[in-house]
Design a protein around this motif. Structure first.
Motif, mmCIF file in Angstrom:
data_model
loop_
_atom_site.group_PDB
_atom_site.id
_atom_site.type_symbol
_atom_site.label_atom_id
_atom_site.label_comp_id
_atom_site.label_asym_id
_atom_site.label_seq_id
_atom_site.Cartn_x
_atom_site.Cartn_y
_atom_site.Cartn_z
ATOM 1 N N SER A 146 7.774 8.496 4.813
ATOM 2 C CA SER A 146 8.503 9.784 4.632
ATOM 3 C C SER A 146 9.737 9.742 3.500
ATOM 4 C CB SER A 146 8.387 10.636 5.681
ATOM 5 O OG SER A 146 7.415 11.352 6.004
ATOM 6 N N VAL A 147 10.181 8.942 3.292
ATOM 7 C CA VAL A 147 11.021 8.279 1.932
ATOM 8 C C VAL A 147 11.216 9.391 1.037
ATOM 9 C CG1 VAL A 147 12.367 6.749 0.374
ATOM 10 C CG2 VAL A 147 11.619 5.988 2.620
ATOM 11 N N GLY B 64 18.889 8.145 -8.715
ATOM 12 C CA GLY B 64 20.397 8.702 -8.534
ATOM 13 C C GLY B 64 21.027 7.441 -7.448
ATOM 14 N N LEU B 65 19.791 6.842 -6.446
ATOM 15 C CA LEU B 65 20.526 5.881 -6.105
ATOM 16 C C LEU B 65 19.504 5.013 -5.286
ATOM 17 C CD1 LEU B 65 18.811 7.534 -3.121
ATOM 18 C CD2 LEU B 65 19.862 8.930 -3.209
ATOM 19 N N ASN B 66 18.787 3.987 -4.706
ATOM 20 C CA ASN B 66 18.235 2.759 -4.529
ATOM 21 C C ASN B 66 17.409 3.109 -2.957
ATOM 22 O OD1 ASN B 66 16.809 0.852 -3.157
ATOM 23 N ND2 ASN B 66 17.874 -0.388 -2.896
ATOM 24 N N ILE B 67 15.985 4.325 -3.503
ATOM 25 C CA ILE B 67 15.385 4.557 -2.094
ATOM 26 C C ILE B 67 15.354 3.741 -0.907
ATOM 27 C CG2 ILE B 67 14.603 6.107 -3.852
ATOM 28 C CD1 ILE B 67 11.946 4.658 -3.994
ATOM 29 N N LEU B 68 15.424 2.415 -0.942
ATOM 30 C CA LEU B 68 14.705 1.146 -0.266
ATOM 31 C C LEU B 68 15.974 0.956 0.468
ATOM 32 C CD1 LEU B 68 12.486 -0.386 -1.887
ATOM 33 C CD2 LEU B 68 11.808 1.384 -0.358
ATOM 34 N N GLU B 69 17.337 1.015 -0.043
ATOM 35 C CA GLU B 69 18.967 0.517 0.434
ATOM 36 C C GLU B 69 18.628 0.485 2.468
ATOM 37 O OE1 GLU B 69 23.414 0.671 -0.654
ATOM 38 O OE2 GLU B 69 21.958 2.295 -0.893
ATOM 39 N N GLN B 70 18.804 1.869 2.811
ATOM 40 C CA GLN B 70 18.766 1.814 4.142
ATOM 41 C C GLN B 70 17.454 0.677 4.490
ATOM 42 O OE1 GLN B 70 17.846 5.830 5.479
ATOM 43 N NE2 GLN B 70 16.229 5.825 5.065
ATOM 44 N N HIS B 71 17.000 0.698 4.205
ATOM 45 C CA HIS B 71 15.163 -0.763 4.483
ATOM 46 C C HIS B 71 15.531 -1.979 4.128
ATOM 47 C CE1 HIS B 71 13.642 2.473 6.132
ATOM 48 N NE2 HIS B 71 13.558 3.478 5.023
ATOM 49 N N SER B 72 16.691 -2.724 3.646
ATOM 50 C CA SER B 72 17.382 -3.741 2.898
ATOM 51 C C SER B 72 16.775 -5.022 3.468
ATOM 52 C CB SER B 72 18.383 -4.357 2.593
ATOM 53 O OG SER B 72 19.755 -3.730 3.791
ATOM 54 N N PHE C 94 0.278 -1.075 0.125
ATOM 55 C CA PHE C 94 -0.041 -0.237 0.283
ATOM 56 C C PHE C 94 1.129 1.167 0.141
ATOM 57 C CE2 PHE C 94 -2.565 -3.992 1.823
ATOM 58 C CZ PHE C 94 -4.001 -3.178 1.371
ATOM 59 N N PHE C 95 0.831 2.262 -0.955
ATOM 60 C CA PHE C 95 1.301 3.241 -0.881
ATOM 61 C C PHE C 95 0.782 4.854 -1.277
ATOM 62 C CE2 PHE C 95 3.367 0.104 -3.583
ATOM 63 C CZ PHE C 95 4.549 0.835 -3.892
ATOM 64 N N PHE C 96 1.282 5.460 -0.263
ATOM 65 C CA PHE C 96 0.859 7.207 0.334
ATOM 66 C C PHE C 96 2.053 7.777 -0.313
ATOM 67 C CE2 PHE C 96 0.237 11.014 2.935
ATOM 68 C CZ PHE C 96 -0.527 11.160 1.419
ATOM 69 N N LEU C 97 1.622 8.852 -1.382
ATOM 70 C CA LEU C 97 2.719 9.814 -2.103
ATOM 71 C C LEU C 97 2.256 11.310 -1.644
ATOM 72 C CD1 LEU C 97 3.509 6.573 -3.473
ATOM 73 C CD2 LEU C 97 4.248 8.313 -5.094
ATOM 74 N N ARG C 98 2.946 11.905 -1.230
ATOM 75 C CA ARG C 98 2.357 13.186 -0.896
ATOM 76 C C ARG C 98 3.521 14.590 -1.513
ATOM 77 N NH1 ARG C 98 3.118 10.649 2.505
ATOM 78 N NH2 ARG C 98 5.177 10.991 5.022
ATOM 79 N N TYR C 99 2.788 15.634 -2.065
ATOM 80 C CA TYR C 99 4.485 16.382 -2.700
ATOM 81 C C TYR C 99 4.624 17.070 -1.251
ATOM 82 C CZ TYR C 99 7.255 19.836 -4.884
ATOM 83 O OH TYR C 99 8.312 20.125 -5.637
ATOM 84 N N GLU D 19 7.393 22.129 1.228
ATOM 85 C CA GLU D 19 8.622 22.577 1.687
ATOM 86 C C GLU D 19 10.191 22.619 2.031
ATOM 87 O OE1 GLU D 19 8.576 22.721 6.182
ATOM 88 O OE2 GLU D 19 6.680 23.398 6.334
ATOM 89 N N GLN D 20 10.293 21.203 1.341
ATOM 90 C CA GLN D 20 11.341 20.718 1.022
ATOM 91 C C GLN D 20 11.666 19.966 -0.870
ATOM 92 O OE1 GLN D 20 14.273 19.280 2.743
ATOM 93 N NE2 GLN D 20 12.926 20.290 4.621
ATOM 94 N N LYS D 21 10.623 20.536 -1.251
ATOM 95 C CA LYS D 21 10.302 20.358 -2.659
ATOM 96 C C LYS D 21 10.665 18.672 -2.907
ATOM 97 C CE LYS D 21 10.561 25.305 -3.981
ATOM 98 N NZ LYS D 21 9.474 25.571 -3.255
ATOM 99 N N CYS D 22 9.855 18.166 -2.411
ATOM 100 C CA CYS D 22 10.097 16.679 -2.665
ATOM 101 C C CYS D 22 9.228 15.663 -2.814
ATOM 102 C CB CYS D 22 11.741 15.869 -2.448
ATOM 103 S SG CYS D 22 11.870 15.298 -0.473
ATOM 104 N N TRP D 23 9.066 14.743 -3.393
ATOM 105 C CA TRP D 23 8.239 14.020 -3.601
ATOM 106 C C TRP D 23 8.171 13.303 -2.060
ATOM 107 C CZ3 TRP D 23 3.163 13.961 -5.172
ATOM 108 C CH2 TRP D 23 2.269 14.051 -6.173
ATOM 109 N N GLU D 24 7.367 12.191 -1.245
ATOM 110 C CA GLU D 24 7.645 11.095 -0.463
ATOM 111 C C GLU D 24 6.723 10.289 -0.276
ATOM 112 O OE1 GLU D 24 7.284 13.877 3.016
ATOM 113 O OE2 GLU D 24 9.243 14.595 3.250
ATOM 114 N N MET D 25 7.377 9.059 0.042
ATOM 115 C CA MET D 25 6.592 7.971 -0.140
ATOM 116 C C MET D 25 6.126 7.040 1.349
ATOM 117 S SD MET D 25 7.339 4.363 -2.847
ATOM 118 C CE MET D 25 8.497 4.266 -1.754
ATOM 119 N N ASP D 26 5.420 6.708 1.605
ATOM 120 C CA ASP D 26 5.039 5.480 2.476
ATOM 121 C C ASP D 26 4.864 4.610 1.772
ATOM 122 O OD1 ASP D 26 5.306 8.047 4.079
ATOM 123 O OD2 ASP D 26 3.055 7.592 4.430
ATOM 124 N N LEU D 27 4.929 3.570 2.755
ATOM 125 C CA LEU D 27 4.923 1.983 2.391
ATOM 126 C C LEU D 27 3.910 1.001 3.720
ATOM 127 C CD1 LEU D 27 7.884 0.289 0.522
ATOM 128 C CD2 LEU D 27 5.081 1.332 -0.627
#
Length: 107
Positions: A55-56, A61-69, A28-33, A36-44
């Motif tokens: 809030s990833v 340029g990087l594996n956005i899940l790397e720290q959650h391997s 289940f995904f939740f995405l929001r812009y 303030e940070q000017k970026c999209w963030e994702m909850d899973l």
């Protein structure tokens, strides 16, 4: 590799079944812009609605899940489709069009 269907709709919630390591994983995904940070963030959340990630930032340029391997939910990358864009993160209007989310197996 699996392309997660995204749009630039604000505060989007959706479910996707993603092939990861020869299994089908429902997420289940939740995405929001974040304006303030000017970026999209994702909850899973997993199929039991247990929060996995909060809030990833969606940045190229990087594996956005790397720290959650340790979660064994694969790897994910934001890929820029338009080389004429100088920024490495989608803005509030071009997610899903000029930037896509590509999901793969665990690395």
């Amino acid at each position: 590799m699996y392309i997660v269907p995204l749009t630039s709709a604000p505060n989007q919630t959706f479910t996707a079944t993603i092939p990861i390591d020869q299994k089908k994983v429902k997420l289940f995904f939740f995405l929001r812009y974040n304006t303030e940070q000017k970026c999209w963030e994702m909850d899973l959340e997993d199929e039991n609605k247990k929060q996995l990630i909060h809030s990833v930032p969606l940045i190229c340029g990087l594996n956005i899940l790397e720290q959650h391997s340790y979660l064994n939910i694969g790897s994910a990358y934001i890929v820029k489709l338009d080389i004429n864009i100088s920024d490495d993160r989608p803005n509030e209007y071009n997610l899903g069009e000029k930037f896509i989310l590509v999901w793969g197996d665990t690395e």
